[in-house]
Write an enzyme that holds these catalytic residues in place. Structure first.
Site, short mmCIF file in Angstrom:
data_model
loop_
_atom_site.label_atom_id
_atom_site.label_comp_id
_atom_site.label_asym_id
_atom_site.label_seq_id
_atom_site.Cartn_x
_atom_site.Cartn_y
_atom_site.Cartn_z
N ASP A 5 0.86 -1.19 0.00
CA ASP A 5 0.00 0.00 0.00
C ASP A 5 0.89 1.24 0.00
O ASP A 5 1.30 1.72 1.05
CB ASP A 5 -0.91 -0.02 1.23
CG ASP A 5 -1.97 1.07 1.17
OD1 ASP A 5 -2.03 1.81 0.16
OD2 ASP A 5 -2.75 1.19 2.13
N CYS A 6 1.20 1.71 -1.19
CA CYS A 6 2.14 2.82 -1.36
C CYS A 6 1.53 4.02 -2.09
O CYS A 6 2.09 5.10 -2.09
CB CYS A 6 3.38 2.36 -2.12
SG CYS A 6 4.19 0.91 -1.39
N LYS A 7 0.40 3.80 -2.75
CA LYS A 7 -0.33 4.85 -3.48
C LYS A 7 0.62 5.69 -4.34
O LYS A 7 0.57 6.93 -4.33
CB LYS A 7 -1.11 5.73 -2.51
CG LYS A 7 -2.16 4.94 -1.70
CD LYS A 7 -2.92 5.82 -0.76
CE LYS A 7 -3.96 5.04 0.02
NZ LYS A 7 -3.35 4.08 1.01
N ARG A 8 1.45 5.02 -5.11
CA ARG A 8 2.45 5.71 -5.93
C ARG A 8 1.76 6.50 -7.04
O ARG A 8 0.75 6.07 -7.61
CB ARG A 8 3.46 4.72 -6.49
CG ARG A 8 4.35 4.09 -5.42
CD ARG A 8 4.97 5.12 -4.52
NE ARG A 8 5.95 4.56 -3.60
CZ ARG A 8 6.23 5.06 -2.41
NH1 ARG A 8 5.57 6.11 -1.97
NH2 ARG A 8 7.14 4.50 -1.65
#
Length: 304
Positions: free
Chosen positions: A98-101
């Site tokens: 879960d990094c929402k790049r």
């Protein structure tokens, strides 16, 4: 990868995902004692995660590891992040980073290599972080998503693009109406459905999924109708106020269509009087079982 997740959901009859959003302050007091450096913090977090993974890997299909909870402990924290990803995959769990790049062009490509693809060093291609799936932010448009989709196709991975998030203020932007009469979140949903159309698997869902919060059931129902081939990552259950009844609109007639994340409700369950007397890992397992039963009661049998 979405097909693999769905098959595991059907096998376990459980669409739950455990969020390992592990703040050092969530750990039991005895694990926090005599700790003063990032290295010591990270060792304890990795131990905490490992023990929870050992207790839940046979009853849940996936975990979600939120990178921010590790980045704040510097290099040592990122080592704990990497260890957690690898350990969870080693125990057979499907792992969502879960990094929402979010970026464009070559920069987005670098993010994608880090989590989905491989990095080239003098002709040798090496994987940086062993994630199966990655959360991304598509609000910069297709050129910020294209590199991720390319690696999804090349490496049997999946992504989840933000569409309608679970936070209370999401409507400040996502619920604005466009000139065409659509809400912004609906426009994003339309794009996500389009981006994934060439990657639809045997269960009818593509490798380009959507983040759709449990706390907004009306919007979720609209998106499920609009996005029949998009698999949902559903945050907001439990501690954020989302219920099984609220999120059941995210699922299709087969009881498929999404994976439901719970973070604090699982990893901090030992603080709940309901699980008094249990160790933190035992409480996490008990909370997972309770969550499974709650979701089954609302959604019904998966794969029916």
């Amino acid at each position: 990868m979405v097909d693999k997740l769905i098959e595991r959901i059907i096998e376990l009859q459980n669409p739950a995902c455990v969020g390992l959003d592990t703040d050092f302050n969530y750990l039991p007091e005895e694990m926090k004692r005599d700790v003063s450096t990032f290295e010591e913090v990270s060792e304890r977090i990795a131990e905490f995660n490992m023990n929870i993974i050992d207790k839940i890997s046979d009853i849940v299909p996936s975990v979600k590891v939120q990178v921010a909870y590790y980045e704040m402990y510097g290099h040592a924290g990122m080592q704990a992040f990497e260890y957690t990803l690898n350990y969870a995959r080693g125990r057979g769990l499907i792992v969502i980073a879960d990094c929402k790049r979010n970026d464009i062009g070559s920069t987005a490509g670098c993010y994608s290599k880090a989590y989905l693809g491989k990095t080239d060093i003098n002709g040798k291609k090496t994987r940086a972080f062993a994630a199966d799936m990655l959360t991304v932010n598509g609000y910069l448009g297709y050129d910020g998503i294209k590199p991720f989709i390319e690696d999804v196709t090349a490496h049997d991975k999946s992504i989840f693009a933000l569409v309608k998030t679970s936070n209370p203020s999401s409507g400040e932007f996502q619920n604005l109406k466009l000139e065409n009469g659509k809400f912004i979140y609906e426009q994003m949903g339309e794009l996500v459905q389009e981006w994934g159309k060439t990657t639809v698997g045997k269960y009818g869902y593509s490798e380009v999924g959507a983040v759709v919060g449990a706390t907004h059931p009306e919007e979720a129902a609209r998106l499920r109708k609009q996005m029949p081939n998009t698999f949902f990552l559903i945050p907001g259950y439990g501690a954020q106020g989302g219920s099984a009844e609220m999120l059941k609109v995210c699922f299709d007639k087969r009881g498929l269509g999404g994976v439901v994340n719970s973070s604090r409700g699982i990893i901090c369950a030992y603080k709940n009087p309901q699980y008094s007397g249990m160790t933190y890992s035992e409480a996490a397992r008990a909370a997972c079982i309770d969550m499974q039963q709650d979701l089954l009661g609302a959604i019904g049998k998966m794969g029916r």
